[in-house]
Design an enzyme around this catalytic site. Structure first.
Site, PDB file in Angstrom:
ATOM      1  N   SER A   1       0.794  -1.233   0.000  1.00  0.00           N
ATOM      2  CA  SER A   1       0.000   0.000   0.000  1.00  0.00           C
ATOM      3  C   SER A   1       0.824   1.281   0.000  1.00  0.00           C
ATOM      4  O   SER A   1       0.267   2.373  -0.108  1.00  0.00           O
ATOM      5  CB  SER A   1      -0.952   0.010   1.202  1.00  0.00           C
TER       6      SER A   1
ATOM      7  N   LYS B   1      -5.453   4.431   8.603  1.00  0.00           N
ATOM      8  CA  LYS B   1      -4.423   5.247   7.964  1.00  0.00           C
ATOM      9  C   LYS B   1      -4.834   6.720   7.924  1.00  0.00           C
ATOM     10  O   LYS B   1      -3.989   7.611   8.064  1.00  0.00           O
ATOM     11  CB  LYS B   1      -4.143   4.719   6.559  1.00  0.00           C
TER      12      LYS B   1
END
Length: 358
Positions: free
Chosen positions: A244, A289
């Site tokens: 990611s 996140k």
């Protein structure tokens, strides 16, 4: 005459039983459970982690790579997590391949991260117009399912370069060569093991977790690439795993390869995989996140603009919900490609300085 009897000893058995119960209870509270507790990780400033030889250093702001922290669950940790709104609890089986242990999972995630770094490097250099040489060397074995045809034949780290004499320069090539084969079919594999060429023959067969389909039993093979950029690059990150980081690494590298400052003094965080065509892919843990980005003082958060699917929350919706729920004040920017992110950076803020790429 006074007779003195023997003094009776106190009965310590209740105390011993209590100590034993506390010891057993304490051990049970610390015993690992088949769950992970996911928490907001860190937002890593990439201006400190990405170094390019003879690079531009015009940036005033910062690009941030965001992470998720994964703790192995215990009763104590689960109890503590119940009082934290910013956490997710997932079954290990939802993350691990069949018969994969936790140590191998984290090792595999590190290999995926290393592959993502190379893809970011390739995309960034090509976007900046800076020469870079790329050679696909084969399919990298990251793990083997126990009890599968490849078990005891292939090792993690092997690179499969050909099947029955036909080159397989990428993981997709390998899987394509095997897709139409029947159970019991022998396949001749040419491999590199620690640089040494070897040949092995394996008969395809169903294996645990394959749902009856025949195969080798490889766990997430990756393309082994040799990347030779024309400028020396060092990416100095703490041990993290998964793909990611691809998008944000790509942007940070481009910012070092072209004049001007893509951040325009802003703190820009985000997440998303990157492929060699510059497409940004869906990731997990977006809400955590977003929280990590906000804690670092980010202004903008890039998120994959993944297509909606029935029964699944999109990355964009997850990011927006978290931003609103916790009143973070982030600007959530959906992107499908690295070009989308670059277009936003060049138009949302002051125009970037014009000039040729190196």
């Amino acid at each position: 005459m006074l007779s003195l009897g023997r003094a009776r000893r106190p009965d310590v058995r209740p105390v011993l039983r209590l100590i034993l119960a506390l010891a057993v209870g304490g051990a049970a509270a610390l015993w690992p459970l088949p769950y992970f507790i996911l928490l907001p990780g860190s937002a890593i400033p990439l201006d400190e982690a990405v170094h390019v030889e003879d690079a531009y250093h015009d940036e005033v702001g910062t690009f941030y790579l965001t992470t998720v922290r994964a703790d192995r669950a215990t009763l104590i940790r689960l109890a503590a997590a119940a009082f934290r709104p910013a956490r997710e609890i997932v079954r290990m089986d939802d993350l691990l391949f069949p018969h994969e242990d936790v140590d191998h999972y984290f090792s595999r995630q590190q290999a995926v991260m290393e592959a993502a770094e190379k893809e970011a490097l390739i995309v960034a250099f090509r976007k900046a117009g800076v020469p870079i040489a790329v050679e696909n060397r084969g399919a990298l074995v990251t793990g083997v399912v126990p009890g599968s045809p490849a078990d005891g034949v292939l090792n993690a780290g092997d690179v499969i370069t050909a099947v029955d004499g036909v080159p397989t320069p990428t993981a997709e090539d390998l899987l394509g060569r095997l897709a139409s084969r029947d159970a019991g079919t022998p396949v001749r594999l040419r491999i590199l093991r620690e640089g040494r060429p070897l040949e092995r023959t394996v008969r395809l067969a169903p294996f645990p977790g394959s749902r009856g389909r025949p195969g080798l039993g490889l766990i997430q093979p990756l393309t082994a690439r040799e990347v030779r950029p024309s400028l020396a690059v060092t990416i100095d990150l703490e041990p993290i795993g998964g793909p990611s980081a691809g998008l944000m690494l790509t942007l940070a590298l481009i910012n070092r390869l072209v004049p001007g400052d893509l951040t325009h003094g802003h703190r820009i965080a985000g997440t998303g995989t990157i492929d060699l065509d510059g497409r940004v892919g869906r990731v997990g843990g977006v809400s955590l996140k977003v929280l990590a980005a906000a804690a670092a003082g980010a202004d903008v958060f890039f998120v994959p603009d993944d297509p909606p699917e029935a029964g699944r929350t999109s990355n964009v919706e997850e990011a927006r919900r978290t931003n609103e729920r916790f009143r973070l004040g982030l600007t959530i920017v959906p992107v499908r490609t690295v070009d989308d992110a670059l277009q936003y950076l060049r138009t949302a803020f002051a125009p970037a300085q014009a000039g040729p790429a190196r």
